[in-house]
Design a protein around this motif. Structure first.
Motif, short mmCIF file in Angstrom:
data_model
loop_
_atom_site.label_atom_id
_atom_site.label_comp_id
_atom_site.label_asym_id
_atom_site.label_seq_id
_atom_site.Cartn_x
_atom_site.Cartn_y
_atom_site.Cartn_z
N SER A 97 0.85 -1.32 -0.07
CA SER A 97 0.07 -0.11 -0.04
C SER A 97 0.90 1.20 0.05
O SER A 97 2.21 1.18 0.31
CB SER A 97 -1.05 -0.08 1.08
OG SER A 97 -0.11 0.31 2.45
N ASP A 98 0.39 2.60 -0.35
CA ASP A 98 1.03 3.68 -0.41
C ASP A 98 1.75 4.04 0.98
O ASP A 98 2.87 4.28 1.08
CB ASP A 98 0.14 4.83 -0.82
CG ASP A 98 -0.19 4.71 -2.12
OD1 ASP A 98 0.28 4.16 -2.87
OD2 ASP A 98 -1.20 5.45 -2.51
N THR A 99 0.95 3.65 2.06
CA THR A 99 1.51 3.73 3.34
C THR A 99 2.84 3.06 3.61
O THR A 99 3.55 3.25 4.32
CB THR A 99 0.54 3.67 4.53
OG1 THR A 99 -0.59 4.37 4.28
CG2 THR A 99 1.08 3.80 6.08
N GLN A 100 2.52 1.48 3.32
CA GLN A 100 3.61 0.53 3.59
C GLN A 100 4.70 1.07 2.64
O GLN A 100 6.12 0.96 3.16
CB GLN A 100 3.24 -0.74 3.07
CG GLN A 100 2.04 -1.38 4.24
CD GLN A 100 1.49 -2.64 3.67
OE1 GLN A 100 1.25 -2.80 2.65
NE2 GLN A 100 1.40 -3.39 4.77
N LEU A 101 4.73 1.61 1.40
CA LEU A 101 5.63 1.92 0.58
C LEU A 101 6.65 3.21 1.29
O LEU A 101 7.72 3.10 1.36
CB LEU A 101 5.15 2.41 -0.61
CG LEU A 101 4.84 1.26 -1.82
CD1 LEU A 101 4.29 1.65 -2.99
CD2 LEU A 101 6.32 0.65 -2.00
N ARG A 102 5.76 4.02 1.86
CA ARG A 102 6.49 5.25 2.42
C ARG A 102 7.17 4.75 3.70
O ARG A 102 8.43 5.26 3.84
CB ARG A 102 5.28 6.19 3.07
CG ARG A 102 4.91 7.31 1.83
CD ARG A 102 3.97 8.29 2.37
NE ARG A 102 2.66 8.07 3.27
CZ ARG A 102 1.71 7.58 2.74
NH1 ARG A 102 1.62 7.67 1.38
NH2 ARG A 102 0.64 7.39 3.38
#
Length: 116
Positions: A97-102
């Motif tokens: 997810s975008d959060t996990q990627l960040r």
């Protein structure tokens, strides 16, 4: 590991524990790349005295590492951080997810800071 590289790494960790004379001879030989004869001339001592001082200093550095193991631990930690980076890169290719990627990017930044 190359012996000279290993000794200079030991010096980086334990150099402040040496006497000024030991530091001077070590630095002139390994950092300034002077020969034993050149060091002897600069310090007004014999080549043999320089050699003896250098060998004693090398032994002291090796003894510190044997007793304290700071360089070995440091190298093991660097290896572990590199493995962490590899895991983060693998995770990024698995559709996070975008959060996990960040979060993985932040972890990678921290790991790179540790390695530098």
């Amino acid at each position: 590991m190359d012996e000279i590289l290993h000794l200079t790494l030991l010096y980086d960790f334990y150099g402040e524990l040496l006497t000024e004379k030991q530091k001077q001879v070590f630095e002139l030989h390994y950092q300034d790349d002077l020969s034993l004869t050149e060091i002897g001339e600069e310090l007004s001592v014999s080549r043999q005295a320089v050699r003896d001082q250098l060998k004693r200093t090398e032994k002291i550095l090796l003894d510190y590492e044997q007793k304290l193991g700071l360089v070995s631990r440091f190298q093991a930690q660097k290896k572990d951080v590199r493995q962490m980076l590899e895991i983060m890169e693998e995770m990024e290719t698995e559709g996070l997810s975008d959060t996990q990627l960040r979060q993985t990017e932040r972890i990678k930044e921290i790991a790179q800071a540790i390695l530098s």
